[in-house]
Write an enzyme that holds these catalytic residues in place. Structure first.
Site, short mmCIF file in Angstrom:
data_model
loop_
_atom_site.label_atom_id
_atom_site.label_comp_id
_atom_site.label_asym_id
_atom_site.label_seq_id
_atom_site.Cartn_x
_atom_site.Cartn_y
_atom_site.Cartn_z
N LYS A 1 26.10 -12.44 3.12
CA LYS A 1 26.51 -10.85 2.87
C LYS A 1 26.78 -10.33 3.79
CE LYS A 1 25.46 -11.99 -2.47
NZ LYS A 1 23.90 -11.31 -3.21
N ARG B 1 0.93 -0.99 0.10
CA ARG B 1 0.14 0.48 -0.01
C ARG B 1 0.69 1.17 0.17
NH1 ARG B 1 -5.16 -0.08 1.93
NH2 ARG B 1 -4.36 -2.49 2.39
N THR B 2 1.84 1.72 1.16
CA THR B 2 2.93 1.94 0.63
C THR B 2 3.22 2.96 -0.77
OG1 THR B 2 2.22 1.96 3.65
CG2 THR B 2 4.34 3.50 2.51
N HIS C 1 6.29 6.19 11.16
CA HIS C 1 5.58 6.65 10.14
C HIS C 1 5.22 7.65 9.34
CE1 HIS C 1 4.13 4.79 5.86
NE2 HIS C 1 3.52 4.50 6.96
N ARG D 1 11.51 1.60 3.85
CA ARG D 1 10.97 1.14 4.82
C ARG D 1 11.47 -0.28 5.23
NH1 ARG D 1 5.17 1.13 5.81
NH2 ARG D 1 4.82 -0.53 6.48
#
Lengths: 395, 395, 395
Positions: C145, C115-116, C194, C166
């Protein structure tokens, strides 16, 4: 002064219909003409008799949900636009299309289908549009969250102009279309429909053979489970004098519902176990993959079914010169690699036709069937410049 | 009248070579010039002596499959174009490049490699091109379906203009290139090759030191398993008076095949266990990560190997002023963070050079080495407008 | 001659400020004006009094890391730009924005948030910018890694112009911003912040109610765990005469830190267990989802909490006419579907506002708050053409 000069410009170049959408300066009308939701396409003539470069907005599809929604006229129109798309794609490097510039397609895929997604995204890009990709759309409605498809659609329609939906549940595309205020294309909803595949199959027959009426079609392989051949049977029944041969192992024979449907439409069909004999009489051999996952633990049955009808050199030997081999892909060995180099092997051209069909659908759904005459955009573009030039020159 | 006016336009602006591809109006020639498949780049002069803004289509690569395919001339040409790309990138905001407008790159990744994928996609976008992303290309050939790589390539080439392939099997890129009618770039095929990494490494040396001939190069770390250092050794051997020092724990020493190759090319090399002494003599220290996954359960051996040769402040203290530290990234602690702020720490510039090298390759593969003179696009753009203006003004 | 003609052009159209960035010909100045990193936005007036189409570069944000970074002036500016974005989005089809043409946004998502991500990518595209998507950014720092976030940022900043991050760790966005030389937007960092959600929530209140001062706000549901309501409380406290009602099951009551903060800012608040009474007095009912995952094995407690405060027809019956229902989405049944058709159901408009807020932030971070007057681009575009026209016409 600038204004006066503008007013003096010759009418033909100014009297554009108000629905013109390509001019960045003269019209900002958004794409809000009422759409024909979920039904067959019909014609809406735009009365713009004054302008030489006339915009003929003749068709705007609503949604693409199932193969049955299209009548012959709608199919013809889609196929005509698809044909035009070959030139649009060819022109990509020198003169890329801007028909869908400023349009945003969201590919909302609840299960991955790279092949389908790629061809939709390529289609959008070849028309100058942009793409939002969501391959893990299931995350929207993940266990903890549990959002409904309807809520997801309401969110995503706020971010895009068209939604291409791939879902695991039959009927999901219809639910999405009923919710959305923007067009929805069904890119496969579980065991339900995959209408763009059906369209590209029929288009391929027309493109390869030149006609659909009078076609002799051999459907081979898994006729019980493949939604491809079932949808194809539905669509081809809209044409005249069709003859269908079903060639399949007993365990995956064509089901009665399709046979009954064909009977009701007066389509001749027969079952055969002799692929070579069928091939010698057909215009199209449509081979399909036997789907291992349908056999569960009965691997023995699968292996028997799988090897039974193979399209190979022997089939090519009897196949008429003008006929073609089709396959929805991916294939295993039900069409042998030796067939690939024969000009009658049409399956990769068929995959490519998926691009043209999807370009056509995106265009029809988003801007309708206005002319693709290259002069049109140029004229509109020049319109935008006129104002500018005069502002500058008249000093 | 419009036509007459057009005909009267000054020659220099009209006499464009017919291979011109940026004008949306004057030429629609698709990018179909024969490509040199899988071989070294060669020059094809376009005879267009009349036009001042001359298009020099001097090179068109075929595919990029392995580091060894490039000779010195090809490398030089790629590096020159990569250098030009720095200006192209800098101009992105004010004057974004349209060199690859209308071109579509498919990133067909059978295993994820976000870093490599991102730099290819950024490269395509910085040149005005578009991208189709497939990070889960394995889905194409999933268990149930089992499509061959060749079939996938035949499908994807219908949707795009160039394929960037990352695959888990050595030789996959070659197979793809042998199948495709569009260019293929190998973005790593298993233990095989990763030629764009090798190119950016060599380019970074040239860009940082100013030359490749006469370079003293210390290869440090995992020399047995790292395809990076192996490819780098192959490429650098094409230059004159190279001296290579191998500095590695015993368990991951450089293998004999590379040593033999260097001998056959007359490249001097020696092994050393004294990193500081090597660093004091080198132009380039190329550090690599010890790959834990190669040690299986022998964590003790891994830990011993891992800590043995670290590039830290002490190495910087002895490293010549003009020399640089390189690393293919990602790093763990084999280069300490304190090194980052030293101007000789070149590894992030090296990563950035990956962008320029990939821009250069995409340009060379798709449109060849025509001039990037900014006036050229402008001139062609004005050409397109001329027609328009005259249609409007001559009234 | 061409030059003379150019010199004679009227000044207003030529005397553009040197920071102008839309002209492909007149200025190639890259976006290198110093950014205000992580602080509130301030104004920098560009002294360009001579030009009628004046570029007002008044704001350039640095990074967007946390809701608290914005003061009222900064919020107002963001909201004004967000409001302008509605027109920009509406114009997408006829006159797509090119404000961010040539800019590349990397969505660096260490955990999926479709959604974001979608709304950020749509925002970038609606402004003419391009996107690099990395939904599996964890792969950068995979077990074997182990690359640090800082190293990843240093690599990705070489490929893009702005990073939308994010991350699963609180504080990750701040670390990224401290490392990067390009702007960073926090799209959620674990239990941390957020901020773009908080901004769109406050913007929605302003947009729906018309004001923020004097608002009566009911926060309902999970007030203990939801970072949304916590951030909203922080931001709304910047306005005058706010009254907040907390309505939540006992197990997820608002925590003391927020209550203390509100007290320190003089914001009135009270707790209530009567949703209907609160609804009858509020301008905004902000409902949230009870997060099952916070209850572990105590499904009984979850079920009790979940069913306690539902926004349904009964709430609508007492809610003032001018008031609205908000919800950050996704919802389960804490807002019943029957509410959706009520004009006071604002949650899908709220989701859409996420697009406008993110468009505003991208614009402010990348090109600052210069005017969006549609004539401006046109004027600059015509500037580019002027040169062309004269070269051609004066013959």
């Amino acid at each position: 002064m600038a204004v006066a000069a503008r007013a003096a410009l010759p009418l033909p170049h100014l009297s554009l219909p108000s629905t013109s959408r390509r001019s960045p300066r003269l019209s900002l009308t958004p794409s809000s003409a009422p759409r024909l939701r979920g039904g067959a396409a019909t014609s809406v003539a735009a009365g713009t008799s004054a302008a030489p470069q006339q915009h003929q907005v003749t068709t705007r599809l609503g949604d693409v949900i199932e193969a049955q929604q299209f009548d012959r006229d709608a199919l013809n129109e889609i196929f005509e636009v698809a044909r035009e798309m070959e030139a649009v794609e060819r022109g990509s490097h020198g003169a890329p299309s801007r028909v869908l510039e400023g349009y945003l397609m969201a590919t909302l895929f609840y299960e991955p289908s790279t092949r389908t997604r790629l061809s939709f995204e390529a289609a959008m890009r070849r028309l100058g549009g942009e793409v939002l990709t969501t391959e893990n759309a299931r995350e929207f409605s993940s266990a903890a969250k549990g959002e409904t498809l309807e809520d997801t659609i309401r969110t995503v329609e706020g971010y895009s102009d068209i939604i291409v939906l791939r879902h695991f549940e039959s009927g999901a595309a219809r639910r999405a279309a009923d919710t959305a205020n923007i067009p929805v294309i069904n890119a496969g909803d579980g065991p339900g429909q995959h209408p763009t595949q059906a369209l590209l199959d029929v288009y391929t027959i027309k493109r390869e053979i030149g006609t659909l009426d009078g076609i002799k079609l051999g459907l081979v392989g898994d006729l019980a489970n493949g939604r491809t051949v079932r949808s194809l049977a539905y669509l081809i029944a809209k044409y005249q004098n069709i003859k269908i041969y079903f060639v399949s192992p007993d365990v995956v024979k064509m089901k009665d519902d399709i046979k009954d449907y064909l009977n009701s439409k007066g389509v001749e069909w027969e079952e055969s176990s002799d692929l070579l004999e069928v091939a010698s009489k057909c215009d199209v051999i449509y081979q399909t993959r036997i789907q291992k996952e349908r056999f569960g633990e009965r691997i023995d049955l699968y292996e028997a079914a799988r090897g039974k009808y193979i399209v190979d050199k022997k089939v090519l030997d009897v196949l008429p010169k003008h006929a073609v081999i089709m396959h929805p892909l991916p294939r295993l060995d039900e069409v042998t690699v030796e067939v690939d180099s024969d000009p009658r092997a049409a399956y990769f051209r068929q995959a490519k036709n998926g691009l043209y069909i999807r370009m056509a659908l995106l265009k029809l759904l988003l801007v309708g069937n206005k002319s693709l005459d290259p002069c049109e955009n140029a004229a509109l573009f020049c319109m935008a410049n006129v104002h500018v030039q005069i502002l500058v020159h008249v000093t």
